[in-house]
Design a protein around this motif. Structure first.
Motif, short mmCIF file in Angstrom:
data_model
loop_
_atom_site.label_atom_id
_atom_site.label_comp_id
_atom_site.label_asym_id
_atom_site.label_seq_id
_atom_site.Cartn_x
_atom_site.Cartn_y
_atom_site.Cartn_z
N ARG A 130 20.73 38.67 47.17
CA ARG A 130 19.58 39.56 47.11
C ARG A 130 19.34 40.05 45.68
O ARG A 130 18.21 40.11 45.18
N ALA B 158 17.79 37.68 43.41
CA ALA B 158 16.50 37.21 43.97
C ALA B 158 16.62 35.74 44.38
O ALA B 158 15.76 34.92 44.05
N CYS C 283 16.40 43.64 42.25
CA CYS C 283 16.33 42.23 41.83
C CYS C 283 16.42 42.09 40.32
O CYS C 283 15.63 42.70 39.58
N SER D 75 11.57 40.78 39.89
CA SER D 75 10.53 40.27 40.80
C SER D 75 10.21 41.22 41.96
O SER D 75 9.17 41.11 42.57
N LYS E 142 11.46 40.98 44.76
CA LYS E 142 11.43 40.13 45.96
C LYS E 142 12.04 40.88 47.16
O LYS E 142 11.59 40.72 48.29
#
Ligand SMILES: O=C(O)CCC(=O)C(=O)O
Ligand SMILES: [Fe+2]
Length: 311
Positions: free
Chosen positions: A244, A247, A287, A291, A293
């Motif tokens: 995680r 990312a 991230c 990002s 994400k």
């Protein structure tokens, strides 16, 4: 090729000299990217220390259930004994045919350690310290050797985020696993295994295995391939939180331990010890590539979320 086998990274070069941190980090990163797992050679933990931890663990697991029950993991903490068929790491299968003891160095759990095995605490505490030092060698190497597109070089984020390992404020734990000998004529349920398919939760895991084997690691194509014990090495793998954090640049890989097909192996106990590394509880996992994400989550909130789904 890389997807066939788990790569081996040696801390030392052919010339017998330790490689630079940057080189080691780049090699580990590349193994993490291709396989999610790496064998580390010349990792610096002396074999007798690992052996001793297996021995005290076995002594404990071979005590009567009524004795082990005294040290059962309470609902409000992670430390203690976990009985056979207590967990399903793959919830779609019957419960795992394994026992475990979750060990940490927190002061408040010292009283919960088995007194029947006199050297249990010092021996596991020693392996905890060794695993902690190895963790830092790996994290420092990653800080140094991870490619620049994952923006980590700037402030040594991996080492800085794990400062409290072994202290309050960090949930890193050493877990001794014991897979009892199985009776081929016994009551093994359809689909039941020693350890169901799963990925680990934290940043990285260091795994010590005995010489029985049985661990399998998922390849990119979904097939499981053996990751046998290689003398003188330890395995390290990427956890979900690391995936995680990066990312998805590096991925946590699913793994499992099936029941051996050969009757002779079934009748043997298997042991392993995992050092589940977690960033400090309050560290915010954001991230690294900017990002967004995944939304930021604290290390502890993420862990609690995952525990809630397992027990
Ligand atoms: O016993 C093993 O080799 C693997 C155990 C494992 O993957 C785990 O407990 O997370
Ligand atoms: Fe695992």
């Amino acid at each position: 090729m890389e997807t066939e086998k788990v790569p081996i990274v040696d801390f030392f070069g052919h010339d017998g000299v330790m490689k630079s941190l940057g080189t080691i980090g780049a090699e580990i990163y590349s193994a993490f990217k291709s396989a999610g797992f790496v064998y580390l050679k010349n990792h610096g933990i002396a074999a007798p220390k690992i052996e001793a931890a297996f021995n005290v663990s076995r002594e404990f697991f071979q005590l009567p259930v009524i004795v082990k029950q005294k040290y059962a993991r309470p609902t409000d903490s992670n430390e203690g004994w976990v009985a056979v068929e207590r967990e399903s790491l793959n919830p779609e299968r019957p419960a795992d045919l394994k026992e475990a003891f979750n060990f940490s160095k927190k002061e408040n759990v010292k009283n919960c350690l088995p007194k029947e095995v006199t050297t249990f605490n010092p021996v596991l505490a020693d392996l905890f310290d060794e695993a902690q030092q190895l963790t830092f060698r790996v994290l420092e190497a990653l800080d140094e050797g991870m490619p620049g597109n994952v923006n980590v070089k700037i402030d040594n984020i991996f080492t800085n985020s794990h400062k409290l390992i072994g202290k309050p404020g960090n949930a890193t734990g050493l877990r001794s696993l014991y897979y009892p000998a199985l009776d081929p004529e016994g009551s093994i349920k359809p689909g039941q295994v020693r350890c169901g398919e799963h990925s680990d939760y934290g940043s990285i895991t260091i795994l010590f295995q005995d010489d029985i084997g049985g661990l399998e690691v998922q390849r990119v194509d979904g097939m499981y391939v053996p990751a046998p014990p290689i003398p003188g090495t330890v395995l390290v793998n990427v956890g979900d939180l690391m995936q995680r954090w990066t990312a998805d640049q590096i991925k946590s890989t699913k793994h499992r331990v099936l029941i051996p097909e050969k009757e002779l192996l079934m009748r043997q106990v298997r042991q392993s010890i995992a050092f589940f590394v977690q960033p400090d509880d309050n560290f915010l996992i954001t991230c690294l590539d900017g990002s967004n994400k995944y939304e930021p989550v604290s290390s502890l909130d993420y862990l609690n979320m995952r525990f809630a789904a397992t027990y």
